[in-house]
Design a protein around this motif. Structure first.
Motif, PDB file in Angstrom:
ATOM      1  N   ILE A 118       0.859  -1.170   0.000  1.00 38.39           N
ATOM      2  CA  ILE A 118       0.000   0.000   0.000  1.00 38.39           C
ATOM      3  C   ILE A 118       0.905   1.232   0.000  1.00 38.39           C
ATOM      4  O   ILE A 118       1.667   1.440   0.952  1.00 38.39           O
ATOM      5  CB  ILE A 118      -0.934  -0.016   1.224  1.00 38.39           C
ATOM      6  N   ASP A 119       0.802   2.029  -1.066  1.00 34.15           N
ATOM      7  CA  ASP A 119       1.671   3.196  -1.196  1.00 34.15           C
ATOM      8  C   ASP A 119       1.347   4.252  -0.146  1.00 34.15           C
ATOM      9  O   ASP A 119       0.180   4.447   0.229  1.00 34.15           O
ATOM     10  CB  ASP A 119       1.510   3.812  -2.594  1.00 34.15           C
ATOM     11  N   ASP A 120       2.383   4.928   0.334  1.00 30.14           N
ATOM     12  CA  ASP A 120       2.267   6.051   1.268  1.00 30.14           C
ATOM     13  C   ASP A 120       1.503   5.694   2.549  1.00 30.14           C
ATOM     14  O   ASP A 120       0.811   6.536   3.127  1.00 30.14           O
ATOM     15  CB  ASP A 120       1.603   7.265   0.589  1.00 30.14           C
ATOM     16  N   PHE A 121       1.623   4.453   2.982  1.00 25.18           N
ATOM     17  CA  PHE A 121       0.873   4.026   4.162  1.00 25.18           C
ATOM     18  C   PHE A 121       1.394   4.692   5.433  1.00 25.18           C
ATOM     19  O   PHE A 121       0.626   4.996   6.334  1.00 25.18           O
ATOM     20  CB  PHE A 121       0.915   2.493   4.289  1.00 25.18           C
ATOM     21  N   LYS A 122       2.677   4.933   5.505  1.00 21.01           N
ATOM     22  CA  LYS A 122       3.251   5.612   6.673  1.00 21.01           C
ATOM     23  C   LYS A 122       2.640   7.003   6.821  1.00 21.01           C
ATOM     24  O   LYS A 122       2.278   7.420   7.923  1.00 21.01           O
ATOM     25  CB  LYS A 122       4.767   5.703   6.573  1.00 21.01           C
ATOM     26  N   LYS A 123       2.496   7.700   5.697  1.00 20.18           N
ATOM     27  CA  LYS A 123       1.896   9.035   5.727  1.00 20.18           C
ATOM     28  C   LYS A 123       0.455   8.964   6.248  1.00 20.18           C
ATOM     29  O   LYS A 123       0.020   9.800   7.032  1.00 20.18           O
ATOM     30  CB  LYS A 123       1.929   9.652   4.329  1.00 20.18           C
ATOM     31  N   GLU A 144      -7.472  -0.320  10.569  1.00 20.48           N
ATOM     32  CA  GLU A 144      -8.775  -0.549   9.945  1.00 20.48           C
ATOM     33  C   GLU A 144      -8.650  -0.592   8.426  1.00 20.48           C
ATOM     34  O   GLU A 144      -9.300  -1.401   7.764  1.00 20.48           O
ATOM     35  CB  GLU A 144      -9.778   0.534  10.373  1.00 20.48           C
ATOM     36  N   VAL A 145      -7.799   0.275   7.871  1.00 16.58           N
ATOM     37  CA  VAL A 145      -7.576   0.270   6.419  1.00 16.58           C
ATOM     38  C   VAL A 145      -6.978  -1.070   5.985  1.00 16.58           C
ATOM     39  O   VAL A 145      -7.411  -1.666   4.992  1.00 16.58           O
ATOM     40  CB  VAL A 145      -6.657   1.449   6.002  1.00 16.58           C
ATOM     41  N   LYS A 196      -9.658  -3.751   5.991  1.00 17.76           N
ATOM     42  CA  LYS A 196     -10.592  -3.597   4.868  1.00 17.76           C
ATOM     43  C   LYS A 196      -9.947  -3.996   3.546  1.00 17.76           C
ATOM     44  O   LYS A 196     -10.576  -4.647   2.712  1.00 17.76           O
ATOM     45  CB  LYS A 196     -11.104  -2.158   4.801  1.00 17.76           C
ATOM     46  N   ILE A 197      -8.697  -3.616   3.348  1.00 16.67           N
ATOM     47  CA  ILE A 197      -8.013  -3.970   2.099  1.00 16.67           C
ATOM     48  C   ILE A 197      -7.879  -5.489   1.985  1.00 16.67           C
ATOM     49  O   ILE A 197      -8.129  -6.067   0.924  1.00 16.67           O
ATOM     50  CB  ILE A 197      -6.647  -3.265   2.007  1.00 16.67           C
ATOM     51  N   CYS A 198      -7.490  -6.153   3.086  1.00 14.17           N
ATOM     52  CA  CYS A 198      -7.361  -7.619   3.052  1.00 14.17           C
ATOM     53  C   CYS A 198      -8.705  -8.273   2.774  1.00 14.17           C
ATOM     54  O   CYS A 198      -8.794  -9.230   1.990  1.00 14.17           O
ATOM     55  CB  CYS A 198      -6.777  -8.127   4.366  1.00 14.17           C
ATOM     56  N   LYS A 199      -9.754  -7.751   3.379  1.00 10.53           N
ATOM     57  CA  LYS A 199     -11.090  -8.309   3.146  1.00 10.53           C
ATOM     58  C   LYS A 199     -11.495  -8.117   1.685  1.00 10.53           C
ATOM     59  O   LYS A 199     -12.033  -9.031   1.055  1.00 10.53           O
ATOM     60  CB  LYS A 199     -12.098  -7.632   4.074  1.00 10.53           C
TER      61      LYS A 199
END
Length: 168
Positions: A104-109, A121-122, A125-128
């Protein structure tokens, strides 16, 4: 397995059979009572032993599952990936594996802006979404790192890999 030692019966029986009819009837009553008590105790011991063995087995299964499952995303974890990879490398027959790595790009931000709880939570949701999108095909989804994931396909053809890659 339980072994019952009835040496006590061998000691009790001669004591009662030495007498007359009254003692013989009393000996039968005592022997039957003793055997019923022994049977009850053994039944409870065996039942408790089986119950304990089942509880230990269930606990071992739960521990094994938790050792290979990412708690947050409910995907397989890196340990599961390493174990599965070792299994595939040690197979004697030829085996094709397709691997798709995504992150997932820019996840740290995102985490820094909206908190790590929101980031968790993101990830869930992405895994689901990925699991729902790719379905229960002949593949596995592993969480490789923080927001890095690997999809591993078993015996894929090129079309399968391209199709899943485009869906993800």
């Amino acid at each position: 397995m339980f072994v019952v030692n009835f040496d006590l019966c061998a000691i009790i029986l001669p004591l009662f059979f030495d007498g007359g009819e009254v003692y013989t009837l009393a000996s039968y009553v005592l022997i039957v009572a003793f055997l019923l008590i022994a049977k009850t105790i053994l039944s409870k011991l065996i039942y408790n032993s089986i119950e304990r063995a089942y509880a230990v087995s269930s606990l071992n299964d739960a521990l094994l599952i938790s050792a290979y499952k990412d708690e947050l995303t409910s995907t397989l974890n890196r340990r599961a990936l390493n174990t599965y990879w070792d299994y595939l490398c040690n197979k004697e027959d030829t085996y094709m594996v397709g691997i798709i790595l995504f992150d997932i790009d820019d996840f740290k931000k995102y985490n820094d802006t909206y908190t790590h709880g929101s980031g968790d939570e993101v990830l869930k949701k992405i895994c689901k979404l990925v699991i729902n999108e790719i379905g229960e095909q002949n593949l596995y989804l592993f969480r490789f790192g923080g927001e890095e994931f690997i999809i591993m396909l078993n015996n894929p053809n090129e079309e399968d890999i391209v199709k899943i890659y485009n869906e993800v």
